[in-house]
Design an enzyme around this catalytic site. Sequence first.
Site, mmCIF file in Angstrom:
data_model
loop_
_atom_site.group_PDB
_atom_site.id
_atom_site.type_symbol
_atom_site.label_atom_id
_atom_site.label_comp_id
_atom_site.label_asym_id
_atom_site.label_seq_id
_atom_site.Cartn_x
_atom_site.Cartn_y
_atom_site.Cartn_z
ATOM 1 N N GLY A 9 0.854 -1.193 0.000
ATOM 2 C CA GLY A 9 0.000 0.000 0.000
ATOM 3 C C GLY A 9 0.882 1.232 0.000
ATOM 4 O O GLY A 9 1.542 1.531 1.009
ATOM 5 N N ALA A 11 -0.021 4.560 -0.749
ATOM 6 C CA ALA A 11 -0.667 5.886 -0.739
ATOM 7 C C ALA A 11 0.132 6.732 0.262
ATOM 8 O O ALA A 11 1.254 6.356 0.630
ATOM 9 C CB ALA A 11 -2.130 5.747 -0.345
ATOM 10 N N SER A 128 -0.612 6.837 14.276
ATOM 11 C CA SER A 128 -1.120 8.211 14.240
ATOM 12 C C SER A 128 -0.004 9.190 13.935
ATOM 13 O O SER A 128 1.130 9.015 14.355
ATOM 14 C CB SER A 128 -1.750 8.587 15.582
ATOM 15 O OG SER A 128 -2.097 9.970 15.560
ATOM 16 N N GLY A 129 -0.365 10.229 13.207
ATOM 17 C CA GLY A 129 0.607 11.277 12.925
ATOM 18 C C GLY A 129 0.497 11.784 11.493
ATOM 19 O O GLY A 129 1.261 12.647 11.087
ATOM 20 N N LYS A 182 -6.425 2.967 18.921
ATOM 21 C CA LYS A 182 -6.308 3.951 17.829
ATOM 22 C C LYS A 182 -7.687 4.549 17.503
ATOM 23 O O LYS A 182 -7.816 5.738 17.229
ATOM 24 C CB LYS A 182 -5.693 3.309 16.582
ATOM 25 C CG LYS A 182 -5.673 4.229 15.356
ATOM 26 C CD LYS A 182 -4.808 5.441 15.591
ATOM 27 C CE LYS A 182 -4.856 6.587 14.612
ATOM 28 N NZ LYS A 182 -5.313 6.500 13.299
ATOM 29 N N HIS A 185 -8.457 7.006 20.161
ATOM 30 C CA HIS A 185 -7.587 8.158 19.868
ATOM 31 C C HIS A 185 -8.282 9.060 18.851
ATOM 32 O O HIS A 185 -8.369 10.277 19.017
ATOM 33 C CB HIS A 185 -6.251 7.624 19.335
ATOM 34 C CG HIS A 185 -5.401 8.617 18.583
ATOM 35 N ND1 HIS A 185 -5.750 9.100 17.330
ATOM 36 C CD2 HIS A 185 -4.217 9.206 18.876
ATOM 37 C CE1 HIS A 185 -4.832 9.942 16.910
ATOM 38 N NE2 HIS A 185 -3.892 10.028 17.835
ATOM 39 N N ASN A 186 -8.827 8.460 17.809
ATOM 40 C CA ASN A 186 -9.511 9.261 16.785
ATOM 41 C C ASN A 186 -10.802 9.877 17.322
ATOM 42 O O ASN A 186 -11.153 11.003 16.958
ATOM 43 C CB ASN A 186 -9.827 8.405 15.550
ATOM 44 C CG ASN A 186 -8.591 8.145 14.713
ATOM 45 O OD1 ASN A 186 -7.478 8.195 15.209
ATOM 46 N ND2 ASN A 186 -8.779 7.850 13.448
ATOM 47 N N GLU A 189 -9.765 12.784 19.098
ATOM 48 C CA GLU A 189 -9.336 13.749 18.062
ATOM 49 C C GLU A 189 -10.557 14.501 17.500
ATOM 50 O O GLU A 189 -10.530 15.727 17.361
ATOM 51 C CB GLU A 189 -8.629 12.945 16.974
ATOM 52 C CG GLU A 189 -8.147 13.703 15.770
ATOM 53 C CD GLU A 189 -7.545 12.731 14.739
ATOM 54 O OE1 GLU A 189 -6.625 11.966 15.077
ATOM 55 O OE2 GLU A 189 -8.025 12.717 13.595
HETATM 56 N N1 LIG Z 1 -4.083 9.461 5.767
HETATM 57 C C1 LIG Z 1 -3.853 9.550 7.067
HETATM 58 O O1 LIG Z 1 -3.528 10.621 7.611
HETATM 59 C C2 LIG Z 1 -3.941 8.330 7.946
HETATM 60 C C3 LIG Z 1 -3.493 8.404 9.273
HETATM 61 C C4 LIG Z 1 -3.518 7.263 10.068
HETATM 62 C C5 LIG Z 1 -4.013 6.090 9.544
HETATM 63 N N2 LIG Z 1 -4.475 6.052 8.265
HETATM 64 C C6 LIG Z 1 -4.962 4.755 7.761
HETATM 65 O O2 LIG Z 1 -3.898 4.155 7.039
HETATM 66 C C7 LIG Z 1 -4.425 3.410 5.919
HETATM 67 C C8 LIG Z 1 -3.823 3.950 4.634
HETATM 68 O O3 LIG Z 1 -4.206 5.309 4.523
HETATM 69 P P1 LIG Z 1 -3.815 6.224 3.280
HETATM 70 O O4 LIG Z 1 -4.437 7.561 3.529
HETATM 71 O O5 LIG Z 1 -2.362 6.130 3.033
HETATM 72 O O6 LIG Z 1 -4.501 5.489 2.053
HETATM 73 P P2 LIG Z 1 -6.041 5.192 1.684
HETATM 74 O O7 LIG Z 1 -6.510 6.271 0.782
HETATM 75 O O8 LIG Z 1 -6.825 4.883 2.896
HETATM 76 O O9 LIG Z 1 -5.869 3.839 0.832
HETATM 77 C C9 LIG Z 1 -5.220 3.836 -0.403
HETATM 78 C C10 LIG Z 1 -4.330 2.614 -0.514
HETATM 79 O O10 LIG Z 1 -5.108 1.415 -0.371
HETATM 80 C C11 LIG Z 1 -4.930 0.630 -1.550
HETATM 81 N N3 LIG Z 1 -6.135 -0.122 -1.851
HETATM 82 C C12 LIG Z 1 -7.404 0.341 -1.907
HETATM 83 N N4 LIG Z 1 -8.239 -0.670 -2.208
HETATM 84 C C13 LIG Z 1 -7.486 -1.769 -2.344
HETATM 85 C C14 LIG Z 1 -7.775 -3.125 -2.640
HETATM 86 N N5 LIG Z 1 -9.033 -3.529 -2.815
HETATM 87 N N6 LIG Z 1 -6.752 -3.992 -2.686
HETATM 88 C C15 LIG Z 1 -5.483 -3.588 -2.485
HETATM 89 N N7 LIG Z 1 -5.139 -2.332 -2.203
HETATM 90 C C16 LIG Z 1 -6.141 -1.436 -2.119
HETATM 91 C C17 LIG Z 1 -4.623 1.650 -2.626
HETATM 92 O O11 LIG Z 1 -4.040 1.011 -3.729
HETATM 93 P P3 LIG Z 1 -4.208 1.631 -5.200
HETATM 94 O O12 LIG Z 1 -3.089 2.591 -5.370
HETATM 95 O O13 LIG Z 1 -4.094 0.446 -6.081
HETATM 96 O O14 LIG Z 1 -5.557 2.281 -5.284
HETATM 97 C C18 LIG Z 1 -3.673 2.547 -1.865
HETATM 98 O O15 LIG Z 1 -2.399 1.984 -1.734
HETATM 99 C C19 LIG Z 1 -5.942 3.568 6.010
HETATM 100 O O16 LIG Z 1 -6.477 2.511 6.744
HETATM 101 C C20 LIG Z 1 -6.122 4.850 6.784
HETATM 102 O O17 LIG Z 1 -7.358 4.914 7.449
HETATM 103 C C21 LIG Z 1 -4.421 7.139 7.450
#
Ligand SMILES: NC(=O)c1ccc[n+]([C@@H]2O[C@H](COP(=O)([O-])OP(=O)(O)OC[C@H]3O[C@@H](n4cnc5c(N)ncnc54)[C@H](OP(=O)(O)O)[C@@H]3O)[C@@H](O)[C@H]2O)c1
Length: 468
Positions: A9, A11, A128-129, A182, A185-186, A189
């Site tokens: 993953g 993103a 978190s962060g 977590k 925590h949210n 938040e």
């Molecule tokens: N953003 C934040 O600030 C934050 C903070 C703490 C925790 N989180 C958590 O961390 C996790 C990742 O967050 P994020 O914001 O980086 O990304 P995200 O937008 O929640 O997820 C996107 C990622 O998931 C993959 N994905 C989506 N559907 C999929 C599937 N069916 N099979 C395989 N891969 C799939 C995407 O791959 P593709 O590129 O192929 O679409 C991409 O790599 C989430 O659970 C989020 O809630 C996020």
Amino acid sequence: MKADVGVVGLAVMGQNLALNIARNGYAVAVYNRTAERTKKFIEERVKAEKIIPSYDIEHFVASIERPRKIILMVKAGTPVDEMIEELLPHLEKGDLLVDAGNSHYADTNRRLEKLSHHGILYLGMGVSGGEYGALHGPSIMPGGSLEAYRMLQDVLTKIAAKTEDGPCCTYVGNSSAGHFVKMVHNGIEYAIMQSIAEIYDIMRKILRMSTSEIGQVFEEWNKGELSSFLVEITYKIMEYMDEETGKPLVELILDTAEQKGTGKWTAQAALDLGVPTPSLNVAVFARTISHFKEHRRELSRVFGEKSRVTSDKSLIKDLEKSLLLTMFLSFSQGLWLIHEASKAYNYNIDLPEVLRIWKGGCIIRARLLNYLGAILKENPENINLLASNNAMDFVKEKLSSALKVSSIARESGLPTPVLNSSIDYLFSLTEENLPANLIQAQRDFFGAHTFERVDKEGTFHVEWQKLE
Ligand SMILES: NC(=O)c1ccc[n+]([C@@H]2O[C@H](COP(=O)([O-])OP(=O)(O)OC[C@H]3O[C@@H](n4cnc5c(N)ncnc54)[C@H](OP(=O)(O)O)[C@@H]3O)[C@@H](O)[C@H]2O)c1
């Protein structure tokens, strides 16, 4: 070269976490469902870091040292299950999977159970962060088996944020403890963010302060007791100018707040466990109400103009104390929920440790956490922090300010749901005799639900009216 750790993953969170791990001296294998994202990551962000890209799962798993340690950083929900299904045929007994996304704790329990039948170790890990934290040091909340945690402990403690009390990572507890903590925590938040937004609203609508003036007050506050990540980003937001219009960008942002689920899950968990978390719950509803923009626009016309109370700048001191009170009571409610969940689900969570790892890297980090930690240290049974003269003095010292702010907001027709719920939470918990006796009478009246009495033991029912 084999990788020490794999990250699935790429993103925002996955990219930054992978870079953080690599910059701490580990070789990291990376994979993303969409190859384009992996390519872009390698081309644009990877420099000297030891990062091994893969474009198919088999190659990805094969590029990791056994026993494999793989961190999933994909969208919460079915994507996690789909990735586990894809990975499973390539894994071996003793490998470790870590779900570092914001998964629901019930999903984590289900996945733990399923993977245990395959001999795969599993951690449900809160991180978190945001993207900055993921890169420079997040707060990390892993839960599952201690054996699983030990496999990744060195990596996690190295990449975590550091404070004077050590790395912001600890083994949180059994099964889904990490994701539960977590989630709460949210929930906290949500409440603190809403609380800050309420104060901002009073500043702009009652004190008629400009965005820049508001920013200056938050900047000042951030030097004192209110010092925290959320207060810090608030003043930075106030300073940010839109290039196109030259106006503060915040003034141009539509007032509908999104949510991804963790705040709602916190409220649901609190209702399921019977723990009062009103400030956290109303913060979720505040976002829900914000979504009805058109409806609000129409109803604001039907309601007519609200006359705003005027106040001078001396109110700023009251706003500061008010925010401190809501912050304190939001933590109080969240910690209480974690404590009850720990008992109900045998998580075995150490609350002071949770407070310690929230002190750095995470979105709810705040100077106040030092004080909360000291209260808990004084009496570990003080699970909502209020059963202490010290804490009660703190709260009471803020109360008259909070009441003044709440009253001004009420009279001006301004919603301050977190402030009001926090005050009511405090008043309810400190009231020996609540009117719940009448509720019990009503329940017994219409449904023969029985009641207890204050003057004798037992369960009672009376015929409140004759049935014909
Ligand atoms: N953003 C934040 O600030 C934050 C903070 C703490 C925790 N989180 C958590 O961390 C996790 C990742 O967050 P994020 O914001 O980086 O990304 P995200 O937008 O929640 O997820 C996107 C990622 O998931 C993959 N994905 C989506 N559907 C999929 C599937 N069916 N099979 C395989 N891969 C799939 C995407 O791959 P593709 O590129 O192929 O679409 C991409 O790599 C989430 O659970 C989020 O809630 C996020």
